[in-house]
Each structure stands twice: as C-alpha cells, then as structure tokens.
Write a protein that holds these residues in place. Structure first.
Motif, short mmCIF file in Angstrom:
data_model
loop_
_atom_site.label_atom_id
_atom_site.label_comp_id
_atom_site.label_asym_id
_atom_site.label_seq_id
_atom_site.Cartn_x
_atom_site.Cartn_y
_atom_site.Cartn_z
N PRO A 25 77.57 47.55 -33.33
CA PRO A 25 78.65 48.07 -34.20
C PRO A 25 78.89 49.54 -33.08
N PRO A 26 79.92 50.20 -33.53
CA PRO A 26 80.29 51.40 -32.81
C PRO A 26 79.20 52.36 -32.84
N GLU A 27 78.74 52.68 -33.89
CA GLU A 27 77.69 53.68 -33.87
C GLU A 27 76.39 53.46 -33.39
N ALA A 28 76.05 52.10 -33.12
CA ALA A 28 74.79 51.64 -32.60
C ALA A 28 75.31 51.41 -30.99
N LYS A 29 76.41 51.49 -30.77
CA LYS A 29 76.66 51.29 -29.15
C LYS A 29 76.56 52.80 -28.68
N GLU A 30 76.82 53.74 -29.58
CA GLU A 30 76.89 55.12 -29.07
C GLU A 30 75.35 55.57 -28.92
N LYS A 31 74.56 54.99 -29.88
CA LYS A 31 72.97 55.32 -29.57
C LYS A 31 72.61 54.57 -28.39
N PHE A 32 72.89 53.29 -28.01
CA PHE A 32 72.75 52.57 -27.03
C PHE A 32 73.10 53.19 -25.78
N ASP A 33 74.30 53.97 -25.57
CA ASP A 33 74.77 54.60 -24.31
C ASP A 33 73.89 55.90 -24.29
N PHE A 34 73.54 56.44 -25.41
CA PHE A 34 72.46 57.56 -25.17
C PHE A 34 71.26 57.22 -24.70
N ILE A 35 70.83 56.28 -25.24
CA ILE A 35 69.60 55.52 -24.44
C ILE A 35 69.54 55.43 -23.02
N LEU A 36 70.47 54.78 -22.52
CA LEU A 36 70.91 54.83 -21.13
C LEU A 36 70.86 56.19 -20.45
N THR A 37 71.25 57.46 -21.15
CA THR A 37 71.05 58.39 -20.27
C THR A 37 69.80 59.14 -20.07
N ARG A 38 68.78 58.43 -21.11
CA ARG A 38 67.53 59.12 -21.18
C ARG A 38 66.24 58.21 -20.12
N TYR A 39 66.80 56.94 -19.39
CA TYR A 39 65.88 56.41 -18.48
C TYR A 39 66.56 56.41 -17.33
N PRO A 40 65.68 56.20 -16.21
CA PRO A 40 66.11 56.11 -14.88
C PRO A 40 66.62 54.95 -14.50
N THR A 41 66.28 53.78 -15.07
CA THR A 41 66.64 52.50 -14.78
C THR A 41 67.10 51.82 -16.12
N THR A 42 67.86 50.62 -15.99
CA THR A 42 68.17 50.15 -17.17
C THR A 42 66.85 49.21 -17.78
N GLU A 43 66.03 48.82 -16.80
CA GLU A 43 64.67 48.04 -17.28
C GLU A 43 64.13 49.06 -18.27
N ALA A 44 63.93 50.33 -17.68
CA ALA A 44 63.10 51.22 -18.29
C ALA A 44 63.65 51.20 -19.86
N ALA A 45 64.78 51.19 -20.22
CA ALA A 45 65.64 51.25 -21.39
C ALA A 45 65.44 50.03 -22.19
N LEU A 46 64.86 49.11 -21.67
CA LEU A 46 64.77 47.75 -22.52
C LEU A 46 64.19 47.98 -23.81
N LEU A 47 62.86 48.55 -23.94
CA LEU A 47 62.05 48.59 -25.40
C LEU A 47 62.91 49.34 -26.29
N PRO A 48 63.62 50.62 -26.03
CA PRO A 48 64.35 51.25 -27.10
C PRO A 48 65.62 50.59 -27.23
N ALA A 49 66.21 49.77 -26.17
CA ALA A 49 67.36 48.93 -26.62
C ALA A 49 67.11 48.05 -27.53
N LEU A 50 65.86 47.22 -27.41
CA LEU A 50 65.38 46.19 -28.14
C LEU A 50 65.18 46.70 -29.86
N HIS A 51 64.39 47.98 -29.87
CA HIS A 51 64.32 48.61 -31.03
C HIS A 51 65.53 48.51 -31.63
N LEU A 52 66.59 49.36 -30.97
CA LEU A 52 67.70 49.50 -31.67
C LEU A 52 68.51 48.10 -32.25
N ALA A 53 68.63 47.03 -31.42
CA ALA A 53 68.80 45.83 -31.71
C ALA A 53 68.37 45.52 -33.02
N GLN A 54 66.88 45.50 -32.93
CA GLN A 54 66.17 45.01 -34.17
C GLN A 54 66.55 45.97 -35.48
#
Length: 177
Positions: A25-54
């Motif tokens: 949903p839009p608010e979660a997508k915003e959180k996801f986009d923010f997560i991407l800014t915090r990590y050097p690679t997309t693979e490094a963002a995987l765990l927080p992205a999965l936490h968000l998805a859960q």
C-alpha cells in the motif's frame, strides 16, 4: 511422492499463485523507498524489506517472495533462502498472537517444554497450528538470545521473560476476554 508434507519444498503451497497479486500500500511503499536509501545495495535491504512485508501481510507468502525480489532485483531463490533461514519470518499465516516458545538449552532446563506443551493442550492445537478463532499460534523456536531470563516466550515482537505456565495462563486469560 504422493504423500507430501506441507513443509515439503515441492508442495504446491510453496509456489506463487499467479492469480494473486501483491503490492505494498502507498504508506508501506514509502517506508520501502526509505529503506532503500539506508543501505548500500538492494541485497543489504532485503531483511528490513521482508520485515516490512510481514508487517503488511502478517506472513511471507510465495507471492510476497516474488514481489519483494522483483522490487530489489533479486531472484526468488535468494529471497526464499533468506525467508527459510530465519525463523523470524512466518512462512504461513499465524494467529493474532504468535506464541513462540524458546526450547534451547537454557530455556529447556527451566521448563520451557512444560510451557509449550501446556499451551498446545490448553489451546487445543499442535505445534505450529493456529486456534480455530485465529487468535493464537504456538511455535517452538530455537534460541531467542535471552538465556539469562529463561524461559522466554516471544509473543509477536515482545519478549516475556522468566515465564511460567501460570504466567502464560494469566496472559492468555487477559487476551481472551
């Protein structure tokens, strides 16, 4: 082969249903986009992205594995490998309250199995099952890293330390009323 167990990697429920589409949903997508800014690679963002998805869906379905993988440009196998490695990701729907009883050594010698078995009996479920009202899921988990306060039960994201059968009964009563 006809007698596949549900946790078998080749069971039908392990594969995405192409008719089911998931999207943040839009608010979660915003959180996801923010997560991407915090990590050097997309693979490094995987765990927080999965936490968000859960957080959004309550569990990581095969459809979510593919969706998160596509957002991060990672293969479903990479995402699935992470989901199956960590017990913090639910691979099946869980109840409103996920009661995760640590049964590693410190907890075990402090009667964690008494708590686990009592919960299963009291709630009328087998390990890993959810009550018919959808309120409680009881799971046995490995070390929760709280050995000095054993036994510990993680309920959703909160630790309940120095737990006893009586304390669990009181907690369940407080949530069942």
């Amino acid at each position: 082969m006809a007698d596949l167990r549900p946790d078998n990697p080749y069971a039908a429920d392990r594969f995405p249903d192409s008719s089911k589409r998931v999207e943040f949903p839009p608010e979660a997508k915003e959180k996801f986009d923010f997560i991407l800014t915090r990590y050097p690679t997309t693979e490094a963002a995987l765990l927080p992205a999965l936490h968000l998805a859960q957080e959004v869906w309550g569990w990581i379905s095969p459809e979510v594995v593919h969706y998160v993988g596509s957002l991060l440009d990672l293969s479903p196998a990479t995402v699935f490998g992470v989901v199956t490695f960590y017990n913090m990701y639910n691979q099946k729907p869980v109840g409103k309250y996920h009661l995760q009883v640590c049964t590693n050594l410190s907890c075990m010698v402090n009667l964690a199995y008494d708590i686990h078995d009592h919960l299963c009996e009291k709630l009328g479920v087998r390990p890993g099952e959810t009550t018919s009202d959808g309120n409680f899921t009881v799971s046995e988990v490995e070390c929760l890293g709280s050995c000095d306060t054993a036994p510990v039960v993680q309920i959703n994201n909160d630790y309940h330390e120095n737990m006893t059968v009586e304390k669990m009964d009181a907690w369940i009563r407080s949530k069942s009323s």
